[in-house]
Scaffold this active site. Structure first.
Site, PDB file in Angstrom:
ATOM      1  N   GLY A   1       0.780  -1.125  -0.040  1.00 46.51           N
ATOM      2  CA  GLY A   1      -0.085   0.030  -0.081  1.00 46.51           C
ATOM      3  C   GLY A   1       0.752   1.280  -0.003  1.00 46.51           C
ATOM      4  N   SER A   2       0.256   2.384   0.462  1.00 48.88           N
ATOM      5  CA  SER A   2       0.938   3.566   0.508  1.00 48.88           C
ATOM      6  C   SER A   2       2.299   3.833   1.323  1.00 48.88           C
ATOM      7  CB  SER A   2       0.191   4.809   0.980  1.00 48.88           C
ATOM      8  OG  SER A   2      -1.028   4.731  -0.043  1.00 48.88           O
ATOM      9  N   THR A   3       2.518   2.636   1.988  1.00 41.89           N
ATOM     10  CA  THR A   3       3.752   2.675   2.828  1.00 41.89           C
ATOM     11  C   THR A   3       5.165   2.692   2.025  1.00 41.89           C
ATOM     12  OG1 THR A   3       3.981   0.416   2.856  1.00 41.89           O
ATOM     13  CG2 THR A   3       2.786   1.531   4.723  1.00 41.89           C
TER      14      THR A   3
END
Length: 620
Positions: free
Chosen positions: A319-321
């Site tokens: 994801g956005s990590t």
């Protein structure tokens, strides 16, 4: 008279001939006797001694597994068990039934006992039950006069004082299987256990120790009569010292509760893994004793997969990590500068396909730091249109995604860092630009483990190629500084990425905590929400279904990576909550709590105070 004289002469010749033959025979016999008793005497004496004397192995005490402060994670304790010597039993089947009236023996256990009895000599003891409580053991002892061949025994066995809190790391021991027995005669000893999972299996040779020996007099069929001197005692196995902090590990497991989740906490300076918690978990003591069929089936059927270590085996979209790392790739290849702005209206069009931002109304105009702080998907879609997938793959690989770190635990997966070569080799298909857009926000074919995300965060925070360690060398010191190479990334670009992660937790960022005390340690982080289902165009028009209204296995994964303190990073944490929903609301509070606890413990250690207590260690 003459005739009698002839008969006498013939008889005399025969007698002489017979005496000669007898003499030769006696001489040969005497020579052979002399040869066997004098010349070859020592040889045959040794053979006779070998037939009379047998060497029996003595099981060594297994080495302990300890945390970074010497607290016991795996040890040995007194074990009340029951053996059966088949040749002494009146009738084996009937004896097992009688034992079963005192000790619970399920069908799985009974089948294994019967297999062992058929395979071994009838005078070799077979383990029937172990791990008995005192009351049950006492009942067996009372019934022994009526159970010929049954031998109660108080031995030593493996014990995990903290139970399920360290199961995925340490693993467990169990009885050797048929293949094991062929490798080592020590494995034939009744009640002997070998490492079956985790560190117990990986470091079996080191933990097992060396067998001792005793000389015993045996009869013609090998049954032991008495012990003879001398006796050589067994050598205990080596202890295994881990980097894990048991207090932090227990705190993290308790924090996860009933969630299906994985958390990794690392010391950024040394690379030491301080906590690796996977939930739900299981009790390794059950496997050492012999898990019941009922409990085994319950573990297999649990949809949260308690037998899987989600920190190293679970592979999830990050994801956005990974947006700070994608930003580094864009900066390195001149796609953007820190001040480069894009406008987000909530969606981005590429050909006939629409790529949506998580924020339906859009974020408006943002620069690079704002895009990281607010996790704007559209900004990264626009970056990805100009940034080649191979450049993204190269950068995320530098930060640990796609790597195996070989910590000594089972089932570690490499995840997947897709690029053109991968798709051509695996699917024999060309790469499409739309796939690059998905990868740029941590979706698509990109997969990672929580351990990899913790390494990624450590490398961003430190600017060095931090490598994780779980087992300390015998002369290692907890928290020792490790000499890691500098990352092959522009230091200025790294400072920009770190600043974006700081802004995530500041006012207006996706993970700002309004309730956090002003004097609390300052944290930098990045949230992530990874979709596991496709959202249709119709659903977007009508309104995306809330995670709480979806079946558990259709909900988004919640992720958060963080490091602290911002000024001089010491601790990095990666959190994954499987089907947990939003990273900011679910995973971020867990990361903050773990960091605060780790800093509390570190402060207590440096200040010379008593360390936070861990669970009782039990008998040793």
């Amino acid at each position: 008279m003459a005739r009698e004289g002839l008969r006498y002469q013939a008889f005399s010749r025969r007698a002489f001939l017979l005496a000669g033959v007898q003499g030769l025979a006696m001489t040969a016999l005497g020579g052979r006797l002399y040869y066997l008793s004098v010349v070859e005497g020592d040889k045959y004496k040794l053979r006779a001694e070998r037939n009379r004397v047998a060497i029996r192995l003595i099981a060594p005490e297994r080495g302990e597994i300890l945390d970074r402060y010497g607290r016991k994670l795996a040890t040995n304790r007194q074990d009340f068990r029951v053996f059966l010597i088949p040749e002494q039993a009146d009738e084996v089947a009937n004896t097992l039934v009688k034992i079963g009236n005192i000790v619970k023996l399920d069908e799985r256990r009974l089948s294994r006992i019967k297999r062992l009895i058929k395979r071994q000599r009838k005078f070799v003891p077979v383990t029937v039950a172990q791990g008995l409580d005192w009351d049950t053991f006492a009942k067996v002892n009372v019934a022994v006069p009526e159970l010929p061949g049954v031998v109660p025994d108080a031995g030593r066995s493996r014990y995990y004082p903290t139970g399920n809190e360290i199961a995925h790391l340490v693993g467990y021991t169990a009885a050797p299987n048929e293949d094991d027995v062929a490798l080592n005669p020590l494995y034939q000893l009744p009640g002997f256990k070998v490492g079956r999972q985790g560190l117990e299996r990986r470091y079996e040779d080191r933990l097992r120790g060396a067998a001792g020996t005793r000389r015993v007099e045996v009869n013609s069929v090998g049954r032991e009569i008495r012990e003879l001197p001398p006796r050589q005692e067994a050598e205990a196995g080596e202890n295994l010292n881990l980097t894990i902090d048991l207090a932090l590990q227990q705190f993290t497991i308790e924090l996860l509760g009933e969630e299906a989740a994985g958390v990794v906490a690392m010391d950024i300076k040394s690379g030491e893994v301080l906590a690796m918690a996977s939930a739900p978990t299981y009790d390794p003591n059950e496997f050492t004793r012999g898990i019941s069929t009922e409990n085994w089936n319950a573990l297999l059927k649990d949809p949260r997969k308690p037998l899987i270590n989600k920190c190293v085996t679970g592979q999830y979209p990050p994801g956005s990590t990974i947006k700070p790392v994608v930003a580094l790739a864009a900066l390195e290849h001149g796609i953007v500068k820190p001040e480069t702005e894009y406008y987000c209206n909530g969606s981005h069009r590429l050909g006939n396909h629409t790529f949506n931002c998580w924020k339906r109304g859009g974020h408006g105009r943002l620069d690079l730091l704002g895009a990281v702080a607010h996790s704007c998907d559209v900004y990264f879609y626009k970056v990805a249109e100009e940034l080649d997938i191979d450049n993204i793959a190269d950068m995320v690989s530098r930060f640990g995604l796609g790597d195996l770190f070989d910590l000594g635990i089972d089932g570690e997966k490499a995840g997947l860092v897709p690029d053109r070569g991968w798709k051509r080799a695996v699917l024999n298909q060309p790469w499409h630009l739309g796939e690059t857009l998905n990868v740029s926000i941590g979706q698509g074919a990109l997969l990672s483990t929580p351990l990899q995300l913790a390494v990624m965060t450590s490398r961003v925070a430190s600017g060095r190629r931090v490598f994780p360690t779980l087992v300390r060398t015998p002369d290692g010191t907890a928290g020792q500084m490790a000499a890691f190479d500098a990352m092959d990334v522009n230091p200025l670009h790294l400072r920009i990425a770190r600043r974006g992660m700081e802004m995530v937790t500041e006012r207006g960022g996706t993970a700002h905590d309004y309730r956090r005390a002003k004097d609390a340690v300052k944290i930098a982080g990045k949230s992530g929400t990874a979709q596991v289902r496709r959202i249709s165009k119709e659903e977007r028009l009508e309104g995306v279904i809330d995670n709480d209204d979806l079946p558990w296995n259709m909900r988004d994964h919640a992720l958060f990576v963080a490091y602290a303190p911002v000024e001089e990073p010491e601790i990095a944490v990666a959190v994954l909550v499987q089907h947990g929903g939003g990273g900011s609301s679910v995973a971020a509070p867990i990361a903050r709590a773990v960091i605060d606890k780790a800093m509390e413990i570190k402060g207590a250690q440096q200040g010379g105070d008593n360390l936070p207590t861990a669970a009782a260690e039990g008998d040793s």
